[in-house]
Scaffold this motif. Structure first.
Motif, PDB file in Angstrom:
ATOM      1  N   LEU A   8       0.828  -1.205   0.000  1.00 24.59           N
ATOM      2  CA  LEU A   8       0.000   0.000   0.000  1.00 24.59           C
ATOM      3  C   LEU A   8       0.863   1.256   0.000  1.00 24.59           C
ATOM      4  CD1 LEU A   8      -2.880  -1.018   2.450  1.00 24.59           C
ATOM      5  CD2 LEU A   8      -3.013  -0.713  -0.018  1.00 24.59           C
ATOM      6  N   GLU A   9       1.972   1.208   0.710  1.00 26.09           N
ATOM      7  CA  GLU A   9       2.885   2.344   0.746  1.00 26.09           C
ATOM      8  C   GLU A   9       3.485   2.575  -0.651  1.00 26.09           C
ATOM      9  OE1 GLU A   9       5.898   2.304   3.871  1.00 26.09           O
ATOM     10  OE2 GLU A   9       7.249   3.234   2.442  1.00 26.09           O
ATOM     11  N   ALA A  10       3.848   1.491  -1.354  1.00 27.70           N
ATOM     12  CA  ALA A  10       4.409   1.605  -2.699  1.00 27.70           C
ATOM     13  C   ALA A  10       3.374   2.167  -3.668  1.00 27.70           C
ATOM     14  CB  ALA A  10       4.905   0.246  -3.178  1.00 27.70           C
ATOM     15  N   ILE A  11       2.148   1.716  -3.525  1.00 27.81           N
ATOM     16  CA  ILE A  11       1.083   2.234  -4.401  1.00 27.81           C
ATOM     17  C   ILE A  11       0.841   3.703  -4.112  1.00 27.81           C
ATOM     18  CG2 ILE A  11      -1.391   2.070  -4.914  1.00 27.81           C
ATOM     19  CD1 ILE A  11      -1.107  -0.977  -4.619  1.00 27.81           C
ATOM     20  N   THR A  12       0.897   4.074  -2.809  1.00 24.33           N
ATOM     21  CA  THR A  12       0.742   5.479  -2.440  1.00 24.33           C
ATOM     22  C   THR A  12       1.850   6.319  -3.055  1.00 24.33           C
ATOM     23  OG1 THR A  12      -0.248   4.777  -0.350  1.00 24.33           O
ATOM     24  CG2 THR A  12       0.466   7.075  -0.501  1.00 24.33           C
ATOM     25  N   ARG A  51       5.447   9.114 -21.322  1.00 23.90           N
ATOM     26  CA  ARG A  51       6.193   7.849 -21.340  1.00 23.90           C
ATOM     27  C   ARG A  51       7.278   7.850 -20.261  1.00 23.90           C
ATOM     28  NH1 ARG A  51       5.517   2.763 -22.091  1.00 23.90           N
ATOM     29  NH2 ARG A  51       7.376   1.704 -22.771  1.00 23.90           N
ATOM     30  N   ALA A  52       7.936   9.004 -20.066  1.00 29.23           N
ATOM     31  CA  ALA A  52       8.991   9.092 -19.046  1.00 29.23           C
ATOM     32  C   ALA A  52       8.398   8.888 -17.650  1.00 29.23           C
ATOM     33  CB  ALA A  52       9.684  10.450 -19.127  1.00 29.23           C
ATOM     34  N   VAL A  53       7.253   9.497 -17.368  1.00 32.25           N
ATOM     35  CA  VAL A  53       6.607   9.335 -16.071  1.00 32.25           C
ATOM     36  C   VAL A  53       6.163   7.888 -15.898  1.00 32.25           C
ATOM     37  CG1 VAL A  53       4.596  10.003 -14.714  1.00 32.25           C
ATOM     38  CG2 VAL A  53       5.894  11.733 -15.933  1.00 32.25           C
ATOM     39  N   GLN A  54       5.634   7.330 -16.959  1.00 33.17           N
ATOM     40  CA  GLN A  54       5.168   5.938 -16.907  1.00 33.17           C
ATOM     41  C   GLN A  54       6.339   5.003 -16.589  1.00 33.17           C
ATOM     42  OE1 GLN A  54       3.243   4.890 -20.568  1.00 33.17           O
ATOM     43  NE2 GLN A  54       2.610   2.893 -19.842  1.00 33.17           N
ATOM     44  N   GLU A  55       7.491   5.253 -17.187  1.00 32.66           N
ATOM     45  CA  GLU A  55       8.675   4.424 -16.916  1.00 32.66           C
ATOM     46  C   GLU A  55       9.165   4.620 -15.477  1.00 32.66           C
ATOM     47  OE1 GLU A  55      11.583   5.235 -19.926  1.00 32.66           O
ATOM     48  OE2 GLU A  55      10.319   4.420 -21.518  1.00 32.66           O
ATOM     49  N   ARG A  56       9.101   5.868 -14.966  1.00 32.03           N
ATOM     50  CA  ARG A  56       9.514   6.118 -13.578  1.00 32.03           C
ATOM     51  C   ARG A  56       8.633   5.369 -12.593  1.00 32.03           C
ATOM     52  NH1 ARG A  56       9.588  12.275 -12.707  1.00 32.03           N
ATOM     53  NH2 ARG A  56       8.586  11.634 -10.780  1.00 32.03           N
ATOM     54  N   VAL A  57       7.346   5.404 -12.835  1.00 28.25           N
ATOM     55  CA  VAL A  57       6.404   4.699 -11.949  1.00 28.25           C
ATOM     56  C   VAL A  57       6.657   3.205 -12.023  1.00 28.25           C
ATOM     57  CG1 VAL A  57       3.959   4.131 -11.609  1.00 28.25           C
ATOM     58  CG2 VAL A  57       4.639   6.501 -12.045  1.00 28.25           C
ATOM     59  N   THR A  59       9.422   1.644 -12.834  1.00 33.31           N
ATOM     60  CA  THR A  59      10.705   1.337 -12.193  1.00 33.31           C
ATOM     61  C   THR A  59      10.559   1.329 -10.674  1.00 33.31           C
ATOM     62  OG1 THR A  59      11.863   2.382 -14.028  1.00 33.31           O
ATOM     63  CG2 THR A  59      13.122   2.053 -12.017  1.00 33.31           C
ATOM     64  N   TYR A  60       9.862   2.331 -10.160  1.00 36.68           N
ATOM     65  CA  TYR A  60       9.666   2.398  -8.705  1.00 36.68           C
ATOM     66  C   TYR A  60       8.879   1.186  -8.205  1.00 36.68           C
ATOM     67  CZ  TYR A  60       8.130   3.832  -4.136  1.00 36.68           C
ATOM     68  OH  TYR A  60       7.876   3.865  -2.796  1.00 36.68           O
ATOM     69  N   LEU A  61       7.790   0.860  -8.903  1.00 35.51           N
ATOM     70  CA  LEU A  61       6.978  -0.281  -8.480  1.00 35.51           C
ATOM     71  C   LEU A  61       7.765  -1.586  -8.571  1.00 35.51           C
ATOM     72  CD1 LEU A  61       3.502   0.585 -10.035  1.00 35.51           C
ATOM     73  CD2 LEU A  61       4.113   0.572  -7.605  1.00 35.51           C
ATOM     74  N   ARG A  62       8.570  -1.740  -9.611  1.00 36.52           N
ATOM     75  CA  ARG A  62       9.370  -2.956  -9.765  1.00 36.52           C
ATOM     76  C   ARG A  62      10.396  -3.078  -8.642  1.00 36.52           C
ATOM     77  NH1 ARG A  62      11.799  -1.863 -14.107  1.00 36.52           N
ATOM     78  NH2 ARG A  62      10.067  -2.250 -15.497  1.00 36.52           N
ATOM     79  N   SER A  63      11.071  -1.959  -8.348  1.00 39.04           N
ATOM     80  CA  SER A  63      12.089  -2.008  -7.283  1.00 39.04           C
ATOM     81  C   SER A  63      11.443  -2.296  -5.928  1.00 39.04           C
ATOM     82  CB  SER A  63      12.896  -0.712  -7.246  1.00 39.04           C
ATOM     83  OG  SER A  63      12.073   0.350  -6.819  1.00 39.04           O
ATOM     84  N   ARG A  64      10.312  -1.653  -5.635  1.00 38.22           N
ATOM     85  CA  ARG A  64       9.625  -1.917  -4.362  1.00 38.22           C
ATOM     86  C   ARG A  64       9.093  -3.352  -4.330  1.00 38.22           C
ATOM     87  NH1 ARG A  64      10.676   0.342  -0.026  1.00 38.22           N
ATOM     88  NH2 ARG A  64       8.580   0.081   0.760  1.00 38.22           N
ATOM     89  N   GLY A  65       8.631  -3.825  -5.483  1.00 36.28           N
ATOM     90  CA  GLY A  65       8.138  -5.197  -5.546  1.00 36.28           C
ATOM     91  C   GLY A  65       9.240  -6.195  -5.277  1.00 36.28           C
ATOM     92  N   SER A  70       7.050  -8.822  -3.533  1.00 37.08           N
ATOM     93  CA  SER A  70       5.598  -8.798  -3.754  1.00 37.08           C
ATOM     94  C   SER A  70       5.302  -9.037  -5.233  1.00 37.08           C
ATOM     95  CB  SER A  70       5.044  -7.442  -3.326  1.00 37.08           C
ATOM     96  OG  SER A  70       3.718  -7.305  -3.768  1.00 37.08           O
ATOM     97  N   ARG A  71       4.566 -10.079  -5.503  1.00 33.81           N
ATOM     98  CA  ARG A  71       4.182 -10.370  -6.889  1.00 33.81           C
ATOM     99  C   ARG A  71       3.132  -9.372  -7.377  1.00 33.81           C
ATOM    100  NH1 ARG A  71       2.906 -16.622  -7.082  1.00 33.81           N
ATOM    101  NH2 ARG A  71       3.965 -17.020  -5.147  1.00 33.81           N
ATOM    102  N   VAL A  72       2.313  -8.873  -6.478  1.00 30.91           N
ATOM    103  CA  VAL A  72       1.279  -7.914  -6.856  1.00 30.91           C
ATOM    104  C   VAL A  72       1.921  -6.640  -7.404  1.00 30.91           C
ATOM    105  CG1 VAL A  72      -0.630  -6.499  -6.004  1.00 30.91           C
ATOM    106  CG2 VAL A  72      -0.372  -8.853  -5.199  1.00 30.91           C
ATOM    107  N   LEU A  73       2.937  -6.131  -6.693  1.00 30.08           N
ATOM    108  CA  LEU A  73       3.624  -4.923  -7.153  1.00 30.08           C
ATOM    109  C   LEU A  73       4.387  -5.182  -8.449  1.00 30.08           C
ATOM    110  CD1 LEU A  73       4.948  -3.207  -3.909  1.00 30.08           C
ATOM    111  CD2 LEU A  73       3.084  -2.502  -5.390  1.00 30.08           C
ATOM    112  N   SER A  74       5.002  -6.352  -8.561  1.00 28.85           N
ATOM    113  CA  SER A  74       5.728  -6.690  -9.792  1.00 28.85           C
ATOM    114  C   SER A  74       4.768  -6.760 -10.970  1.00 28.85           C
ATOM    115  CB  SER A  74       6.466  -8.014  -9.638  1.00 28.85           C
ATOM    116  OG  SER A  74       7.443  -7.912  -8.643  1.00 28.85           O
ATOM    117  N   ALA A  75       3.608  -7.366 -10.755  1.00 26.17           N
ATOM    118  CA  ALA A  75       2.602  -7.453 -11.821  1.00 26.17           C
ATOM    119  C   ALA A  75       2.081  -6.066 -12.179  1.00 26.17           C
ATOM    120  CB  ALA A  75       1.456  -8.363 -11.394  1.00 26.17           C
ATOM    121  N   LEU A  76       1.873  -5.234 -11.148  1.00 22.18           N
ATOM    122  CA  LEU A  76       1.423  -3.873 -11.386  1.00 22.18           C
ATOM    123  C   LEU A  76       2.486  -3.093 -12.169  1.00 22.18           C
ATOM    124  CD1 LEU A  76      -0.752  -1.755 -10.935  1.00 22.18           C
ATOM    125  CD2 LEU A  76       0.352  -1.174  -8.765  1.00 22.18           C
ATOM    126  N   ALA A  77       3.763  -3.305 -11.848  1.00 27.18           N
ATOM    127  CA  ALA A  77       4.854  -2.639 -12.572  1.00 27.18           C
ATOM    128  C   ALA A  77       4.838  -3.034 -14.037  1.00 27.18           C
ATOM    129  CB  ALA A  77       6.197  -2.989 -11.934  1.00 27.18           C
TER     130      ALA A  77
END
Length: 177
Positions: A8-12, A51-57, A59-65, A70-77
């Protein structure tokens, strides 16, 4: 529970990135009208900032995942990273390329047709002139034939008269002898 809280913190955090000043206002500006108005070609080509913002988000979700395992965050990334309109954009670009190629082919074909039409028109004019010349020549020769036939008739009569006169003269000579 802690994993869920970290997710939830990563999604926030991702929401904060999306709501940042670089992207702020874009959602209100584009998303409500996206379903109502068709995208222009300029919008389809404008991939840079979003596209740059999309890649930043992503990357952040993948690293936090990965950090949180967390598979949920990786899938979301993965879903955030994938451009949902990429296939549509590619299809539109391919369609534009194909339409341009067809337009070029049609232009070439029209040029060929125009050339053929002008060539055919010129040939038709030449042939029409030749036909008119031949008809004039035929009329002239028919008139000449009629004149010559009349002359032949007159000359045949004259020959017959001369033959008759010669026969008469011969008969008179024979009687005188």
């Amino acid at each position: 529970q802690q994993l869920r809280a970290e997710e939830l913190e990563a999604i926030t955090k991702a929401i904060e990135i999306i709501a940042s000043s670089a992207v702020k206002g874009s959602a209100e500006k584009h998303l409500p009208t996206l379903a109502q108005t068709p995208a222009s070609f300029a919008q389809l080509r404008a991939e840079g900032a979003s596209r740059a913002v999309q890649e930043r988000v992503a990357t952040y979700l993948r690293s936090r995942g990965q950090q949180l395992n967390s598979r949920v965050l990786s899938a979301l990334a993965v879903r955030v990273e994938a451009d949902p309109f990429a296939k549509v954009k590619k299809m539109i670009k391919d369609l534009i390329v194909r339409l341009m190629e067809e337009a070029n082919e049609e232009a070439e074909h029209k040029g060929w047709c125009d050339t053929e039409l002008s060539t055919n028109e010129q040939t038709r004019k030449e042939k029409t002139e030749a036909v008119e010349t031949l008809h004039a020549e035929i009329d002239q020769l028919e008139a000449s034939i009629a004149k010559l036939a009349e002359d032949i008739t007159e000359l045949t009569k004259a020959v017959a008269e001369l033959d008759a006169a010669m026969a008469e003269a011969t008969k008179l000579r024979q009687e005188e002898k």
